[in-house]
Design a protein around this motif. Structure first.
Motif, short mmCIF file in Angstrom:
data_model
loop_
_atom_site.label_atom_id
_atom_site.label_comp_id
_atom_site.label_asym_id
_atom_site.label_seq_id
_atom_site.Cartn_x
_atom_site.Cartn_y
_atom_site.Cartn_z
N SER A 178 23.34 18.06 20.58
CA SER A 178 22.95 18.20 19.17
C SER A 178 23.49 17.05 18.32
O SER A 178 22.85 16.63 17.35
N HIS A 179 24.64 16.51 18.71
CA HIS A 179 25.18 15.37 17.96
C HIS A 179 24.41 14.09 18.29
O HIS A 179 24.28 13.21 17.43
N LEU A 180 23.90 14.00 19.50
CA LEU A 180 22.98 12.92 19.83
C LEU A 180 21.74 13.02 18.94
O LEU A 180 21.24 12.02 18.42
N GLU A 181 21.27 14.26 18.74
CA GLU A 181 20.13 14.48 17.85
C GLU A 181 20.45 14.09 16.41
O GLU A 181 19.58 13.59 15.69
N HIS A 182 21.69 14.34 15.97
CA HIS A 182 22.08 13.93 14.62
C HIS A 182 21.78 12.44 14.42
O HIS A 182 21.19 12.04 13.41
N GLY A 183 22.23 11.63 15.36
CA GLY A 183 22.03 10.19 15.25
C GLY A 183 20.56 9.80 15.27
O GLY A 183 20.12 8.98 14.47
N LEU A 184 19.81 10.40 16.18
CA LEU A 184 18.38 10.11 16.26
C LEU A 184 17.67 10.47 14.97
O LEU A 184 16.92 9.67 14.40
N ALA A 185 17.89 11.71 14.51
CA ALA A 185 17.16 12.22 13.35
C ALA A 185 17.57 11.53 12.05
O ALA A 185 16.72 11.16 11.24
N LEU A 186 18.88 11.37 11.84
CA LEU A 186 19.34 10.77 10.59
C LEU A 186 18.90 9.32 10.47
O LEU A 186 18.45 8.88 9.40
N PHE A 187 19.00 8.56 11.56
CA PHE A 187 18.58 7.16 11.49
C PHE A 187 17.07 7.07 11.28
O PHE A 187 16.59 6.25 10.50
N LEU A 188 16.31 7.93 11.97
CA LEU A 188 14.86 7.92 11.81
C LEU A 188 14.47 8.23 10.36
O LEU A 188 13.63 7.54 9.78
N MET A 189 15.11 9.24 9.77
CA MET A 189 14.79 9.59 8.39
C MET A 189 15.14 8.46 7.43
O MET A 189 14.35 8.12 6.53
N LEU A 190 16.31 7.86 7.61
CA LEU A 190 16.69 6.74 6.74
C LEU A 190 15.73 5.58 6.90
O LEU A 190 15.34 4.93 5.92
N HIS A 191 15.35 5.31 8.14
CA HIS A 191 14.44 4.19 8.39
C HIS A 191 13.08 4.44 7.74
O HIS A 191 12.48 3.51 7.18
N LEU A 192 12.61 5.66 7.78
CA LEU A 192 11.29 5.98 7.23
C LEU A 192 11.27 5.96 5.70
O LEU A 192 10.28 5.55 5.09
N ASN A 211 37.31 16.08 20.59
CA ASN A 211 35.93 16.56 20.65
C ASN A 211 35.13 16.03 19.46
O ASN A 211 33.98 15.62 19.60
N SER A 212 35.74 16.05 18.27
CA SER A 212 35.07 15.51 17.09
C SER A 212 34.80 14.02 17.24
O SER A 212 33.74 13.53 16.84
N LEU A 213 35.75 13.29 17.82
CA LEU A 213 35.51 11.87 18.06
C LEU A 213 34.39 11.67 19.07
O LEU A 213 33.55 10.77 18.92
N GLY A 214 34.35 12.53 20.09
CA GLY A 214 33.26 12.47 21.05
C GLY A 214 31.91 12.75 20.39
O GLY A 214 30.90 12.11 20.70
N ASP A 215 31.90 13.71 19.45
CA ASP A 215 30.67 14.01 18.72
C ASP A 215 30.22 12.82 17.88
O ASP A 215 29.02 12.52 17.81
N LEU A 216 31.16 12.13 17.26
CA LEU A 216 30.83 10.95 16.46
C LEU A 216 30.24 9.86 17.34
O LEU A 216 29.25 9.21 16.98
N VAL A 217 30.82 9.67 18.52
CA VAL A 217 30.30 8.67 19.46
C VAL A 217 28.89 9.04 19.90
O VAL A 217 28.00 8.19 19.96
N MET A 218 28.65 10.32 20.21
CA MET A 218 27.32 10.75 20.62
C MET A 218 26.31 10.50 19.50
O MET A 218 25.17 10.06 19.76
N CYS A 219 26.70 10.75 18.27
CA CYS A 219 25.83 10.48 17.13
C CYS A 219 25.47 9.00 17.06
O CYS A 219 24.30 8.64 16.86
N LEU A 220 26.46 8.14 17.25
CA LEU A 220 26.22 6.71 17.18
C LEU A 220 25.37 6.22 18.35
O LEU A 220 24.58 5.28 18.21
N ILE A 221 25.49 6.87 19.51
CA ILE A 221 24.60 6.56 20.63
C ILE A 221 23.16 6.91 20.25
O ILE A 221 22.22 6.15 20.52
N GLY A 222 23.00 8.06 19.59
CA GLY A 222 21.67 8.44 19.12
C GLY A 222 21.11 7.42 18.15
O GLY A 222 19.91 7.09 18.19
N VAL A 223 21.96 6.89 17.27
CA VAL A 223 21.53 5.85 16.33
C VAL A 223 21.03 4.62 17.09
O VAL A 223 19.97 4.05 16.76
N GLN A 224 21.78 4.20 18.09
CA GLN A 224 21.39 3.00 18.83
C GLN A 224 20.07 3.20 19.57
O GLN A 224 19.23 2.30 19.64
N ILE A 225 19.87 4.41 20.11
CA ILE A 225 18.60 4.70 20.79
C ILE A 225 17.45 4.64 19.79
O ILE A 225 16.40 4.06 20.05
#
Length: 199
Positions: free
Chosen positions: A71-85, A136-150
């Protein structure tokens, strides 16, 4: 003979380091806030492996990676997509990354407040949830940033396809997902809670 000027090289190196330094600073502030809130650094049950796959165990949300990392991977994907759009005319991609990182860090802090922990325990299937460990929170932040990069490297339709796929994987795996989590936090459903519990 004079040496060639080094200013352009130094400026380029500094420009390349800036994103890492900003993201490190965001992570450091988040970590300091969580520590000040009394969050533990690591799972107190004693397991040292970096992952935990059982959402019903006390290890959940205490290791670097768990099923909710999706879900944190999704955070990065969705938030970056929305900002980009909606804001690509006004924001650079680097600024978008910073904004997503700040939103995720703020969420990690908010998620670990007593009010939100109690909300999770009363409104969702997370009956034994008592907050995240700091790592765990740091891991979640990293997963979010991976989502951003994808999302940065993908077209919008690939990003949307990944979001749908991750939602389906999460629902089939743990009977929970980012959208279900949002729904249960904002408008709890007894029928969904019963289904999630496997009753």
């Amino acid at each position: 003979m004079q040496d060639p000027p080094t200013q352009p090289y130094q400026a380029t190196r500094r420009d390349a380091l800036q994103p890492a330094l900003v993201l490190f600073a965001i992570a450091a502030v988040m970590t300091a806030c969580l520590w000040a809130m009394g969050r533990v650094w690591w799972c107190e049950v004693g397991d040292v492996v970096p992952w935990s796959w059982d959402v019903w165990s006390p290890h959940n949300s205490q290791h670097l990676i768990d099923p909710y990392s999706l879900s944190h991977l999704e955070h990065g994907l969705a938030l970056f997509l929305m900002l980009h759009l909606v804001a690509k005319r006004w924001l650079t991609q680097r600024q978008m990354i910073y904004i997503v990182a700040i939103v995720e860090a703020v969420w990690e802090i908010a998620e670990n407040t007593p009010w939100m922990i109690e909300r999770y325990r009363t409104a969702t299937i997370s009956l034994d949830y008592f907050g995240d460990s700091i790592l765990n929170s740091l891991g979640d932040l990293v997963m979010c940033l991976i989502g951003v990069q994808i999302a940065r490297k993908s077209s919008w339709w690939i990003t949307v396809g990944l979001l749908v796929t991750l939602e389906l994987v999460s629902v089939l795996w743990i009977r929970d997902s980012l959208l279900l989590n949002i729904l249960m936090l904002t408008a709890p459903s007894d029928a969904i809670r019963t289904w999630q519990a496997g009753d």
